[in-house]
Design a protein around this motif. Structure first.
Motif, PDB file in Angstrom:
ATOM      1  N   MET A   1       0.789  -1.235   0.000  1.00  0.00           N
ATOM      2  CA  MET A   1       0.000   0.000   0.000  1.00  0.00           C
ATOM      3  C   MET A   1       0.823   1.289   0.000  1.00  0.00           C
ATOM      4  O   MET A   1       0.484   2.238  -0.697  1.00  0.00           O
ATOM      5  CB  MET A   1      -0.943   0.016   1.202  1.00  0.00           C
ATOM      6  N   PRO A   2       1.896   1.393   0.770  1.00  0.00           N
ATOM      7  CA  PRO A   2       2.605   2.684   0.847  1.00  0.00           C
ATOM      8  C   PRO A   2       3.323   3.042  -0.454  1.00  0.00           C
ATOM      9  O   PRO A   2       3.446   2.235  -1.379  1.00  0.00           O
ATOM     10  CB  PRO A   2       3.619   2.452   1.982  1.00  0.00           C
ATOM     11  N   GLY A   3       3.838   4.261  -0.481  1.00  0.00           N
ATOM     12  CA  GLY A   3       4.645   4.695  -1.608  1.00  0.00           C
ATOM     13  C   GLY A   3       5.971   3.956  -1.675  1.00  0.00           C
ATOM     14  O   GLY A   3       6.554   3.796  -2.743  1.00  0.00           O
ATOM     15  N   THR A   4       6.457   3.493  -0.520  1.00  0.00           N
ATOM     16  CA  THR A   4       7.679   2.688  -0.438  1.00  0.00           C
ATOM     17  C   THR A   4       7.336   1.395   0.280  1.00  0.00           C
ATOM     18  O   THR A   4       6.679   1.422   1.325  1.00  0.00           O
ATOM     19  CB  THR A   4       8.780   3.430   0.328  1.00  0.00           C
ATOM     20  N   MET A   5       7.756   0.254  -0.269  1.00  0.00           N
ATOM     21  CA  MET A   5       7.385  -1.025   0.344  1.00  0.00           C
ATOM     22  C   MET A   5       8.596  -1.936   0.520  1.00  0.00           C
ATOM     23  O   MET A   5       9.567  -1.879  -0.236  1.00  0.00           O
ATOM     24  CB  MET A   5       6.323  -1.737  -0.489  1.00  0.00           C
ATOM     25  N   ILE A   6       8.491  -2.782   1.536  1.00  0.00           N
ATOM     26  CA  ILE A   6       9.411  -3.897   1.720  1.00  0.00           C
ATOM     27  C   ILE A   6       8.964  -5.033   0.804  1.00  0.00           C
ATOM     28  O   ILE A   6       7.783  -5.333   0.721  1.00  0.00           O
ATOM     29  CB  ILE A   6       9.386  -4.377   3.182  1.00  0.00           C
ATOM     30  N   TYR A   7       9.920  -5.679   0.120  1.00  0.00           N
ATOM     31  CA  TYR A   7       9.517  -6.847  -0.655  1.00  0.00           C
ATOM     32  C   TYR A   7      10.398  -8.060  -0.403  1.00  0.00           C
ATOM     33  O   TYR A   7      10.132  -9.136  -0.925  1.00  0.00           O
ATOM     34  CB  TYR A   7       9.461  -6.537  -2.150  1.00  0.00           C
ATOM     35  N   ASN A   8      11.408  -7.919   0.434  1.00  0.00           N
ATOM     36  CA  ASN A   8      12.230  -9.076   0.757  1.00  0.00           C
ATOM     37  C   ASN A   8      13.107  -8.709   1.939  1.00  0.00           C
ATOM     38  O   ASN A   8      13.287  -7.546   2.259  1.00  0.00           O
ATOM     39  CB  ASN A   8      13.094  -9.499  -0.435  1.00  0.00           C
ATOM     40  N   GLY A   9      13.677  -9.711   2.557  1.00  0.00           N
ATOM     41  CA  GLY A   9      14.561  -9.487   3.694  1.00  0.00           C
ATOM     42  C   GLY A   9      14.372 -10.583   4.720  1.00  0.00           C
ATOM     43  O   GLY A   9      13.254 -10.886   5.122  1.00  0.00           O
ATOM     44  N   ALA A  10      15.460 -11.175   5.159  1.00  0.00           N
ATOM     45  CA  ALA A  10      15.392 -12.267   6.124  1.00  0.00           C
ATOM     46  C   ALA A  10      14.855 -11.772   7.457  1.00  0.00           C
ATOM     47  O   ALA A  10      15.093 -10.628   7.864  1.00  0.00           O
ATOM     48  CB  ALA A  10      16.772 -12.882   6.317  1.00  0.00           C
ATOM     49  N   ALA A  11      14.113 -12.637   8.158  1.00  0.00           N
ATOM     50  CA  ALA A  11      13.589 -12.265   9.466  1.00  0.00           C
ATOM     51  C   ALA A  11      14.624 -12.469  10.567  1.00  0.00           C
ATOM     52  O   ALA A  11      14.630 -11.746  11.554  1.00  0.00           O
ATOM     53  CB  ALA A  11      12.341 -13.096   9.769  1.00  0.00           C
TER      54      ALA A  11
ATOM     55  N   GLY B   1       4.548   7.991   4.071  1.00  0.00           N
ATOM     56  CA  GLY B   1       5.024   8.173   5.435  1.00  0.00           C
ATOM     57  C   GLY B   1       5.017   6.927   6.290  1.00  0.00           C
ATOM     58  O   GLY B   1       5.452   6.965   7.440  1.00  0.00           O
ATOM     59  N   LEU B   2       4.511   5.804   5.756  1.00  0.00           N
ATOM     60  CA  LEU B   2       4.473   4.546   6.488  1.00  0.00           C
ATOM     61  C   LEU B   2       5.227   3.476   5.710  1.00  0.00           C
ATOM     62  O   LEU B   2       5.253   3.492   4.489  1.00  0.00           O
ATOM     63  CB  LEU B   2       3.034   4.060   6.692  1.00  0.00           C
ATOM     64  N   ILE B   3       5.833   2.545   6.449  1.00  0.00           N
ATOM     65  CA  ILE B   3       6.353   1.312   5.881  1.00  0.00           C
ATOM     66  C   ILE B   3       5.622   0.178   6.592  1.00  0.00           C
ATOM     67  O   ILE B   3       5.659   0.099   7.827  1.00  0.00           O
ATOM     68  CB  ILE B   3       7.874   1.166   6.084  1.00  0.00           C
ATOM     69  N   ILE B   4       4.968  -0.688   5.845  1.00  0.00           N
ATOM     70  CA  ILE B   4       4.120  -1.717   6.441  1.00  0.00           C
ATOM     71  C   ILE B   4       4.739  -3.089   6.231  1.00  0.00           C
ATOM     72  O   ILE B   4       5.156  -3.437   5.125  1.00  0.00           O
ATOM     73  CB  ILE B   4       2.706  -1.668   5.822  1.00  0.00           C
ATOM     74  N   ASP B   5       4.795  -3.870   7.318  1.00  0.00           N
ATOM     75  CA  ASP B   5       5.252  -5.255   7.230  1.00  0.00           C
ATOM     76  C   ASP B   5       4.169  -6.148   7.828  1.00  0.00           C
ATOM     77  O   ASP B   5       3.483  -5.756   8.781  1.00  0.00           O
ATOM     78  CB  ASP B   5       6.574  -5.436   7.985  1.00  0.00           C
ATOM     79  N   SER B   6       4.004  -7.339   7.288  1.00  0.00           N
ATOM     80  CA  SER B   6       2.925  -8.236   7.706  1.00  0.00           C
ATOM     81  C   SER B   6       3.492  -9.506   8.338  1.00  0.00           C
ATOM     82  O   SER B   6       4.701  -9.731   8.340  1.00  0.00           O
ATOM     83  CB  SER B   6       2.042  -8.578   6.500  1.00  0.00           C
ATOM     84  N   HIS B   7       2.601 -10.326   8.916  1.00  0.00           N
ATOM     85  CA  HIS B   7       3.006 -11.540   9.643  1.00  0.00           C
ATOM     86  C   HIS B   7       4.134 -11.187  10.615  1.00  0.00           C
ATOM     87  O   HIS B   7       5.096 -11.955  10.789  1.00  0.00           O
ATOM     88  CB  HIS B   7       3.481 -12.626   8.669  1.00  0.00           C
ATOM     89  N   PHE B   8       4.020 -10.045  11.249  1.00  0.00           N
ATOM     90  CA  PHE B   8       5.165  -9.397  11.884  1.00  0.00           C
ATOM     91  C   PHE B   8       5.666 -10.146  13.110  1.00  0.00           C
ATOM     92  O   PHE B   8       6.876 -10.389  13.248  1.00  0.00           O
ATOM     93  CB  PHE B   8       4.774  -7.968  12.265  1.00  0.00           C
ATOM     94  N   LEU B   9       4.783 -10.513  13.999  1.00  0.00           N
ATOM     95  CA  LEU B   9       5.200 -11.204  15.217  1.00  0.00           C
ATOM     96  C   LEU B   9       5.463 -12.685  14.945  1.00  0.00           C
ATOM     97  O   LEU B   9       6.440 -13.253  15.435  1.00  0.00           O
ATOM     98  CB  LEU B   9       4.122 -11.050  16.290  1.00  0.00           C
TER      99      LEU B   9
END
Length: 282
Positions: free
Chosen positions: A140-150, A170-178
């Motif tokens: 959704m945001p203008g800038t997104m995460i699309y990869n990266g090891a947990a 103004g937001l960076i959203i990550d899912s399945h976070f916990l």
């Protein structure tokens, strides 16, 4: 930030994934109630999913249970379909537009710069609710995460980022976070982009992004905020790729349903404060 993350008439809802689609439908019910009065049509977009035939029937059944007059199932697998007039017409007449999970890079690759995305942005501007789960939220945001090891992403360059759908800034959203231990992903992002608020969505948890930058947590799970605006110091600019990042004074909040956050003021809102602000804005 110089402006709140959303100034549209409509509402965004970002969901962390694995939301209940069979039982109480708590989050999906809240999404449906945000639709403009009198518009009970829902468009479900499965572009991100590699198994649309499996996920679309679940959402069709869930939204039908909630009272949708029509549920439009849109796979939109390629750039040609992202310009299809019938798909655009169905989006234009829907009060709820919902992105399924899957791969957020597939979502931006297919929809970026397309007539379908323009139609979605216009619907948001006109007062519709746009919601997304998992990859659909991260994009959704203008800038997104699309990869990266947990496991250990707190290293320079460990998190890949690119342009998102541009529905909120103004937001960076990550899912399945916990559930997938992704704290260090948003910490690395915060060290390199202190102005952006990190929003980590647990499973069966979501956040409503109200107009004027007010966040409201919904669902049984947690919404984690990582605020780096008052970062005191970090060594990230001096490192080589892959080296560990040091951070001083990064702020973390954990929100549960009914709690909120003022993004522009960087202020936590307990339920009474959140309710008062939302009442004033109506």
């Amino acid at each position: 930030m110089t402006s709140p993350p959303s100034s549209t008439s409509g509402t965004l809802v970002a969901i962390g994934g694995a939301e209940d689609r069979k039982s109480d439908l708590e989050i999906l019910k809240r999404v449906f109630t945000l639709a403009p009065a009198g518009n009970h049509e829902v468009a479900v977009i499965a572009t991100a999913s590699s198994i649309p035939d499996e996920v679309l029937p679940d959402y069709e059944a869930a939204f039908s249970r909630l009272g949708a007059s029509r549920v439009h199932l849109l796979e939109i697998r390629d750039r040609q379909q992202a310009a299809d007039g019938d798909a655009i017409r169905l989006i234009e007449q829907s009060g709820v537009i919902f992105f399924t999970g899957g791969d957020q890079l597939r979502l931006t690759n297919v929809l970026g710069g397309s007539p379908v995305l323009s139609a979605i942005r216009q619907r948001l501007e006109d007062g519709a609710v746009v919601a997304g789960t998992s990859a659909g939220a991260a994009a959704m945001p203008g800038t997104m995460i699309y990869n990266g090891a947990a496991a250990d992403a707190l290293r320079k360059g460990a998190v890949n980022m690119t342009f998102g759908l541009g529905l909120v800034d103004g937001l960076i959203i990550d899912s399945h976070f916990l559930e997938r231990g992704r704290f260090t992903r948003l910490m690395e992002v915060g060290a390199s982009n202190p102005e952006h608020l990190g929003v980590g969505l647990g499973e069966d948890a979501g956040v409503i992004i109200h107009p004027h930058g007010i966040l409201e947590a919904i669902g049984p799970g947690h919404v984690i905020l990582i605020d780096s605006r008052e970062l005191t110091s970090s060594n990230i600019a001096d490192l080589s790729m892959g080296e560990p990042v040091a951070i001083e004074h990064m702020i973390l909040h954990a929100l549960v349903s009914g709690h909120g956050f003022d993004v522009e003021a960087r202020r936590y809102l307990v339920p009474q404060e959140l309710g008062a602000i939302l009442a004033e804005s109506q």
